[in-house]
Motif scaffolding. Structure first.
Motif, PDB file in Angstrom:
ATOM      1  N   GLU A  13      38.482  51.324  41.464  1.00 39.23           N
ATOM      2  CA  GLU A  13      37.887  51.145  40.144  1.00 39.23           C
ATOM      3  C   GLU A  13      38.825  51.684  39.056  1.00 39.23           C
ATOM      4  O   GLU A  13      38.994  51.057  38.010  1.00 39.23           O
ATOM      5  CB  GLU A  13      36.533  51.854  40.085  1.00 39.23           C
ATOM      6  CG  GLU A  13      35.719  51.500  38.870  1.00 39.23           C
ATOM      7  CD  GLU A  13      34.334  52.107  38.900  1.00 39.23           C
ATOM      8  OE1 GLU A  13      33.419  51.436  38.414  1.00 39.23           O
ATOM      9  OE2 GLU A  13      34.171  53.248  39.386  1.00 39.23           O
ATOM     10  N   LEU A  31      34.037  41.931  34.973  1.00 36.77           N
ATOM     11  CA  LEU A  31      35.146  42.889  35.040  1.00 36.77           C
ATOM     12  C   LEU A  31      35.704  43.198  33.645  1.00 36.77           C
ATOM     13  O   LEU A  31      35.964  44.355  33.317  1.00 36.77           O
ATOM     14  CB  LEU A  31      36.266  42.358  35.932  1.00 36.77           C
ATOM     15  CG  LEU A  31      36.005  42.329  37.437  1.00 36.77           C
ATOM     16  CD1 LEU A  31      37.150  41.635  38.160  1.00 36.77           C
ATOM     17  CD2 LEU A  31      35.797  43.724  37.986  1.00 36.77           C
ATOM     18  N   LYS A  39      33.212  45.364  31.617  1.00 39.56           N
ATOM     19  CA  LYS A  39      33.097  46.733  32.122  1.00 39.56           C
ATOM     20  C   LYS A  39      34.380  47.532  31.905  1.00 39.56           C
ATOM     21  O   LYS A  39      34.340  48.663  31.417  1.00 39.56           O
ATOM     22  CB  LYS A  39      32.736  46.698  33.619  1.00 39.56           C
ATOM     23  CG  LYS A  39      32.632  48.054  34.270  1.00 39.56           C
ATOM     24  CD  LYS A  39      31.432  48.801  33.762  1.00 39.56           C
ATOM     25  CE  LYS A  39      31.350  50.160  34.468  1.00 39.56           C
ATOM     26  NZ  LYS A  39      30.508  51.066  33.758  1.00 39.56           N
ATOM     27  N   GLU A  90      26.382  49.282  31.639  1.00 42.36           N
ATOM     28  CA  GLU A  90      25.609  48.297  32.398  1.00 42.36           C
ATOM     29  C   GLU A  90      24.461  47.702  31.593  1.00 42.36           C
ATOM     30  O   GLU A  90      24.113  46.535  31.757  1.00 42.36           O
ATOM     31  CB  GLU A  90      25.098  48.929  33.690  1.00 42.36           C
ATOM     32  CG  GLU A  90      26.164  48.934  34.769  1.00 42.36           C
ATOM     33  CD  GLU A  90      26.376  50.305  35.366  1.00 42.36           C
ATOM     34  OE1 GLU A  90      25.524  51.186  35.204  1.00 42.36           O
ATOM     35  OE2 GLU A  90      27.432  50.484  35.994  1.00 42.36           O
ATOM     36  N   LYS A 126      29.343  44.372  40.794  1.00 44.39           N
ATOM     37  CA  LYS A 126      30.510  45.214  40.510  1.00 44.39           C
ATOM     38  C   LYS A 126      31.043  45.807  41.812  1.00 44.39           C
ATOM     39  O   LYS A 126      32.254  45.800  42.057  1.00 44.39           O
ATOM     40  CB  LYS A 126      30.132  46.320  39.520  1.00 44.39           C
ATOM     41  CG  LYS A 126      31.287  47.232  39.161  1.00 44.39           C
ATOM     42  CD  LYS A 126      30.870  48.299  38.177  1.00 44.39           C
ATOM     43  CE  LYS A 126      30.100  49.371  38.908  1.00 44.39           C
ATOM     44  NZ  LYS A 126      29.839  50.571  38.112  1.00 44.39           N
TER      45      LYS A 126
END
Length: 173
Positions: A10, A128, A131, A138, A156
């Motif tokens: 991440e 993606l 975020k 979210e 995700k």
């Protein structure tokens, strides 16, 4: 997928989407270092040094200036200041090289992530970007895409797992 690998992947995705901002910032540092190096170079070339006289009380005795190596106070001070300026210039050049190395490493790391993200299309790629590029939470993503928070987390997690699998496969080869 273990938690550590998830967090590592991440972070790589986040760095991929923030790459341009970071590289621009590093390039600005390089430009500033170049200006500083040029200023030091110009000072060295023009012998632009300022020697402060040795502050001593005035005495009316007979004075003889001599040193063991035959150099005067002004010569020694000029040499000391010149050496200091050269050391500063070298330190700035080393810092510039470290930043260039950092840029190279960022570009190398991002090339792997780019290869993993490129095949992702549509709403998943948009997820993606929202975020990691735009930094949306979210709730914001859910409002934009009409998904629940649990759906967003599942998608995700699945995307990060796909990217991690790609990265793991690349490390083997």
């Amino acid at each position: 997928m273990d938690k550590e690998l998830f967090i590592e992947t991440e972070n790589k995705v986040r760095r991929y989407y923030q790459k341009d901002k970071v590289i621009n910032s590093l390039n600005n540092k390089i430009n500033l270092l170049d200006k500083q190096i040029k200023a030091i170079d110009d000072d060295l070339k023009s012998c632009n040094i300022n020697i402060e006289p040795g502050i001593k009380p005035i005495s009316y005795e007979e004075r003889v200036q001599s040193s063991g190596d035959g150099s005067s106070y002004a010569e020694k001070e000029a040499m000391r200041l010149t050496e200091y300026m050269i050391k500063r210039k070298c330190a700035k050049e080393m810092e510039k090289q470290k930043i260039l190395e950092q840029i190279d490493q960022i570009e190398l790391d991002c090339s792997y992530i780019k290869d993993a993200i490129e095949p992702i299309k549509g709403v998943f790629k948009e997820l993606l970007k929202m975020k990691y590029e735009k930094g949306m939470g979210e709730m914001q993503i859910g409002n934009t895409m009409n998904w629940s928070q649990s759906e967003i987390n599942k998608k995700k997690r699945r995307l990060i797992q796909l990217i991690a699998n790609w990265d793991q496969w690349n490390k083997v080869s």
